[in-house]
Design an enzyme around this catalytic site. Structure first.
Site, mmCIF file in Angstrom:
data_model
loop_
_atom_site.group_PDB
_atom_site.id
_atom_site.type_symbol
_atom_site.label_atom_id
_atom_site.label_comp_id
_atom_site.label_asym_id
_atom_site.label_seq_id
_atom_site.Cartn_x
_atom_site.Cartn_y
_atom_site.Cartn_z
ATOM 1 N N ASP A 1 -24.080 -8.987 63.767
ATOM 2 C CA ASP A 1 -24.867 -9.947 64.509
ATOM 3 C C ASP A 1 -23.838 -10.842 65.236
ATOM 4 O OD1 ASP A 1 -27.167 -11.640 65.111
ATOM 5 O OD2 ASP A 1 -26.271 -13.042 63.708
ATOM 6 N N LEU A 2 -24.268 -11.558 66.260
ATOM 7 C CA LEU A 2 -23.299 -12.373 67.010
ATOM 8 C C LEU A 2 -23.403 -13.859 66.652
ATOM 9 C CD1 LEU A 2 -21.141 -12.521 69.258
ATOM 10 C CD2 LEU A 2 -23.004 -12.807 70.881
ATOM 11 N N ASP A 3 -24.523 -14.462 67.077
ATOM 12 C CA ASP A 3 -24.699 -15.906 66.890
ATOM 13 C C ASP A 3 -24.738 -16.258 65.410
ATOM 14 O OD1 ASP A 3 -25.018 -16.471 69.675
ATOM 15 O OD2 ASP A 3 -27.045 -15.684 69.566
ATOM 16 N N GLU B 1 -25.054 -10.383 58.859
ATOM 17 C CA GLU B 1 -26.118 -11.221 59.436
ATOM 18 C C GLU B 1 -26.147 -12.634 58.854
ATOM 19 O OE1 GLU B 1 -28.621 -11.889 61.290
ATOM 20 O OE2 GLU B 1 -28.884 -10.052 62.426
ATOM 21 N N ASP B 2 -26.560 -13.593 59.668
ATOM 22 C CA ASP B 2 -26.752 -14.958 59.160
ATOM 23 C C ASP B 2 -28.221 -15.354 59.110
ATOM 24 O OD1 ASP B 2 -27.052 -15.097 61.998
ATOM 25 O OD2 ASP B 2 -26.811 -17.265 61.884
ATOM 26 N N LYS C 1 -35.753 -8.468 65.810
ATOM 27 C CA LYS C 1 -35.595 -8.571 64.360
ATOM 28 C C LYS C 1 -36.778 -9.391 63.833
ATOM 29 C CE LYS C 1 -30.586 -8.898 65.128
ATOM 30 N NZ LYS C 1 -29.396 -9.781 65.132
ATOM 31 N N SER D 1 -27.174 -7.707 68.440
ATOM 32 C CA SER D 1 -27.594 -9.095 68.664
ATOM 33 C C SER D 1 -28.909 -9.164 69.413
ATOM 34 C CB SER D 1 -26.508 -9.819 69.473
ATOM 35 O OG SER D 1 -26.977 -11.083 69.901
ATOM 36 N N ALA D 2 -29.724 -10.156 69.067
ATOM 37 C CA ALA D 2 -30.977 -10.389 69.787
ATOM 38 C C ALA D 2 -30.726 -11.100 71.113
ATOM 39 C CB ALA D 2 -31.905 -11.237 68.926
ATOM 40 N N LYS E 1 -33.561 -18.266 63.987
ATOM 41 C CA LYS E 1 -32.348 -17.451 64.030
ATOM 42 C C LYS E 1 -32.688 -15.970 64.083
ATOM 43 C CE LYS E 1 -29.201 -20.731 61.872
ATOM 44 N NZ LYS E 1 -28.356 -21.015 60.700
ATOM 45 N N THR F 1 -22.307 -20.110 67.880
ATOM 46 C CA THR F 1 -23.260 -20.446 68.941
ATOM 47 C C THR F 1 -24.630 -20.855 68.407
ATOM 48 O OG1 THR F 1 -23.432 -18.064 69.102
ATOM 49 C CG2 THR F 1 -22.357 -19.197 70.928
HETATM 50 P P1 B16 Z 1 -30.802 -15.539 73.976
HETATM 51 P P2 B16 Z 1 -28.180 -13.081 67.252
HETATM 52 C C1 B16 Z 1 -30.027 -14.496 68.519
HETATM 53 O O1 B16 Z 1 -28.746 -13.966 68.469
HETATM 54 C C2 B16 Z 1 -30.043 -15.934 68.020
HETATM 55 O O2 B16 Z 1 -29.814 -15.974 66.626
HETATM 56 C C3 B16 Z 1 -31.388 -16.546 68.303
HETATM 57 O O3 B16 Z 1 -31.376 -17.910 67.892
HETATM 58 C C4 B16 Z 1 -31.694 -16.447 69.803
HETATM 59 O O4 B16 Z 1 -32.966 -16.974 70.103
HETATM 60 C C5 B16 Z 1 -31.645 -14.984 70.212
HETATM 61 O O5 B16 Z 1 -30.371 -14.458 69.906
HETATM 62 C C6 B16 Z 1 -31.901 -14.795 71.686
HETATM 63 O O6 B16 Z 1 -30.823 -15.353 72.401
HETATM 64 O O7 B16 Z 1 -31.728 -16.651 74.321
HETATM 65 O O8 B16 Z 1 -29.346 -15.844 74.246
HETATM 66 O O9 B16 Z 1 -31.228 -14.225 74.583
HETATM 67 O O10 B16 Z 1 -28.106 -14.019 66.084
HETATM 68 O O11 B16 Z 1 -29.142 -11.920 67.068
HETATM 69 O O12 B16 Z 1 -26.823 -12.653 67.751
HETATM 70 MG MG MG Z 2 -27.410 -14.672 64.073
#
Ligand code: B16
Ligand code: MG
Length: 214
Positions: free
Chosen positions: A8-10, A168-169, A144, A113-114, A44, A16
């Site tokens: 996962d990224l964020d 994952e977090d 997810k 990542s989402a 998240k 972030t």
């Molecule tokens: P964006 P991850 C997710 O990233 C975030 O955890 C989540 O808070 C965010 O809404 C989602 O990406 C969408 O991000 O607005 O930049 O497209 O944790 O799956 O890396």
């Molecule tokens: Mg995350």
């Protein structure tokens, strides 16, 4: 045996998650309400639009789909401003070192990542070259806890889900990994990420040996 690591990224590789939280809170405040850090856990790992819909529910606010589109754009503009100058020093502790260790041991690496902003962040923090496959929010239909993002990653790497570990977090991300038949390591709080096979405070605590003991 573990042959691939899906990140996962964020909140796992980069710090972030705090910017997402700040930008959503700013939007909520502008709409006349607030939400807590505990509420924020539910945001998240889920997509931008789903996050916004949840926030509007918390505030008891109804918006048309056109307004929802505009509000999500507004949040993303603020978020992009916040990450405009993100530097490699905003990588979370141990991120780069663990990616390097995996590479040295021939373990495949993918991003799951989402976020639709994932590539920008990988570039700005100088870690894009570590990834054998990148799956982000632009490539998936279901967010997810659906396992799609990780299943696509495993497929691109040509590795069976059982031989993958997800890092994952987010609760939604841990559920997604398990739904995809993968092992999962949680980064953060054991009390929150109860379902994970192992929970560590940060990637600085991770080593290759731990992967094979899952
Ligand atoms: P964006 P991850 C997710 O990233 C975030 O955890 C989540 O808070 C965010 O809404 C989602 O990406 C969408 O991000 O607005 O930049 O497209 O944790 O799956 O890396
Ligand atoms: Mg995350």
């Amino acid at each position: 045996e573990i042959n691939a690591c899906l990140f996962d990224l964020d909140g796992v590789l980069v710090d972030t998650a705090i910017y997402h939280y700040k930008a959503w809170r700013r939007l909520a405040n502008e709409l006349g309400f607030d939400f807590t850090e505990k509420d924020n856990e539910k945001l998240k790992g889920i997509s931008r639009i789903q996050s916004l819909k949840l926030i509007l529910e918390w505030g008891g606010i109804k918006k048309t789909s056109k307004e929802i589109e505009e509000l999500s754009q507004k949040k993303n503009d603020w978020y992009l401003e916040m990450i405009a100058d993100i530097q490699p020093n905003e990588l979370l502790p141990g991120s780069r070192e663990f990616l390097q260790e995996l590479k040295d041991h021939g373990i495949k690496i993918a991003l799951g990542s989402a976020s639709k902003n994932a590539i920008i962040i990988l570039d700005k923090t100088n870690i894009r070259h570590f990834f054998d496959a990148i799956v982000d929010g632009n490539m998936v239909q279901a967010s997810k806890p659906d396992p799609e993002v990780f299943l696509i990653g495993a497929k691109l790497l040509n590795i069976q889900p059982q031989q993958c570990v997800v890092i994952e977090d987010a609760v939604a991300g841990v559920e997604a990994a398990l739904a995809g038949n993968m092992k999962v390591i949680g980064i953060g709080d054991k009390g929150v990420l109860k379902e994970a096979n192992l929970v560590v405070a940060s990637l600085a605590e991770m080593s290759i040996d731990q992967l094979n003991s899952l």
